[in-house]
Design an enzyme around this catalytic site. Structure first.
Site, PDB file in Angstrom:
ATOM      1  N   ASP A  51      23.979 -28.939  30.225  1.00 43.62           N
ATOM      2  CA  ASP A  51      24.542 -27.850  29.435  1.00 43.62           C
ATOM      3  C   ASP A  51      24.034 -27.994  28.002  1.00 43.62           C
ATOM      4  O   ASP A  51      24.329 -28.978  27.325  1.00 43.62           O
ATOM      5  CB  ASP A  51      26.077 -27.943  29.467  1.00 43.62           C
ATOM      6  N   TYR A  56      23.202 -26.305  19.503  1.00 42.87           N
ATOM      7  CA  TYR A  56      23.217 -27.781  19.555  1.00 42.87           C
ATOM      8  C   TYR A  56      21.904 -28.414  19.069  1.00 42.87           C
ATOM      9  O   TYR A  56      21.845 -29.622  18.848  1.00 42.87           O
ATOM     10  CB  TYR A  56      23.455 -28.293  20.989  1.00 42.87           C
ATOM     11  N   LYS A  81      23.035 -21.194  25.744  1.00 38.14           N
ATOM     12  CA  LYS A  81      23.984 -20.194  25.226  1.00 38.14           C
ATOM     13  C   LYS A  81      23.433 -19.454  24.019  1.00 38.14           C
ATOM     14  O   LYS A  81      22.671 -20.017  23.231  1.00 38.14           O
ATOM     15  CB  LYS A  81      25.301 -20.871  24.817  1.00 38.14           C
ATOM     16  N   HIS A 114      28.057 -17.547  23.750  1.00 42.02           N
ATOM     17  CA  HIS A 114      28.771 -18.767  23.320  1.00 42.02           C
ATOM     18  C   HIS A 114      30.226 -18.499  22.905  1.00 42.02           C
ATOM     19  O   HIS A 114      31.138 -19.242  23.254  1.00 42.02           O
ATOM     20  CB  HIS A 114      27.994 -19.421  22.165  1.00 42.02           C
TER      21      HIS A 114
END
Ligand code: NAP
Length: 289
Positions: A51, A56, A81, A114
């Site tokens: 994921d 990130y 996302k 997200h």
């Protein structure tokens, strides 16, 4: 179906027929040292479902670790996302193209919005979500995304999508752990055949010292983290634990050698709120300390 789940790479079938492993490795903060080392270790530990998210900044490191592993791309399940700043029809297409470039692949297995709102006071979120969704539906139809879904969407946000979509969301990713069971949202998703996933499934360590979690860890001869993860698995929810060491990665996969009794599951589901991150899609973030 849930009874057949015996290993982290055993799969559920999503509402569009796509198979999804029952446990993922979460990559948030997994490349803080600006290296693919931790993700490489996670592949070695046996994880195949990763994921990630544009937010990130781990997409590039995941691509690097997968390439170095020598394991074919098709054996991985990659989810990413769409970040808040990239919401909109054209913006979604552009952000997704960047994600594919970062991941060095020509498709992702799962792509999620997200958050339903870029900010809690954003009034026109219904239109914005539908613009993103339309772009994602097109990318899905082009074969660039195998399944499309949501993250941090509560029932009132999901209703908007369901009322106007061509393709139903396949998953919804929510903060879920003992002390934050999200009962109403989970029930809603189950009723609409949307598979639920748990982010911060061990509450980023905030629930590991909770009395009930410690009591059950002792009772079942496992760690508090395993109780949290097994709690998700038994609810048919896909947990996405992140960890940095091989030892914890392996421990976090040992979820099928014990079963939490029904009565203990009820106790975990109804324990007082604990370990909440402070994040809610409709509110300003709350900071604790
Ligand atoms: P988490 O997985 O609940 O917790 C991670 C923390 O727990 C790390 O500090 C880790 O330490 C520690 N840990 C891991 N295994 C352990 C064990 N067996 N015993 C004790 N401590 C252990 O939290 P998270 O990273 O916030 O969430 C997981 C994933 O969910 C993220 O990586 C991301 O993919 C996803 N996520 C999604 C959203 C969203 O909005 N959709 C938001 C947040 C997170 P070490 O690293 O030192 O091992």
């Amino acid at each position: 179906m849930e009874n057949k789940i015996k290993d982290i790479n055993d799969c559920y079938t999503l509402n569009n027929g796509v198979k999804i492993p029952c446990v993922a490795y979460g990559t948030y903060k997994a490349a803080d040292g600006k290296s693919a080392e931790i993700i490489r270790t996670a592949i070695e530990a046996g994880y195949r479902y990763f994921d990630t998210a544009a937010f990130y900044h781990t997409e590039e490191y995941l691509a690097e670790a997968i390439k170095e592993s020598g394991i074919p791309r098709e054996e991985f399940f990659i989810a990413s996302k769409l970040w808040k700043d990239d919401m909109g029809y054209e913006e979604t297409k552009k952000a997704f193209a960047e994600t594919l470039r970062n991941l060095q692949t020509d498709y992702v297995d799962l792509y999620l919005i997200h958050w339903p709102l870029p900010a809690p006071d954003y009034k026109d979120w219904k239109r914005l979500d539908l613009d993103c969704w339309r772009a994602m539906e097109e990318l899905y139809e082009e074969g660039k995304i195998k399944a499309i879904g949501l993250s941090n969407f509560l029932p009132h946000h999901i209703e908007n999508i369901l009322e106007h979509c061509k393709i139903k969301p396949a998953v919804n990713q929510l903060e879920i752990h003992p002390g934050y069971s999200q009962e109403a949202a989970v029930r809603y998703c189950e009723e609409h055949d949307i598979r639920v996933q748990a982010w911060s499934p061990i509450g980023r360590q905030r629930v590991l010292k909770e009395e009930l979690v410690v009591e059950l860890a002792e009772k079942y001869h496992v760690s508090p983290a395993q109780i949290c993860l097994r709690y998700s698995v038994q609810r048919g929810i896909i947990p996405l634990p992140k960890s940095s060491s091989m030892e914890r990665m392996i421990q976090n996969q040992d979820l099928f050698s014990f079963e939490i009794e029904k009565e203990d599951m009820y106790r975990l589901e109804t324990m007082p709120q604990a370990g909440w991150s402070g994040e809610h899609p409709d509110r300003e973030r709350v900071y604790f300390e």
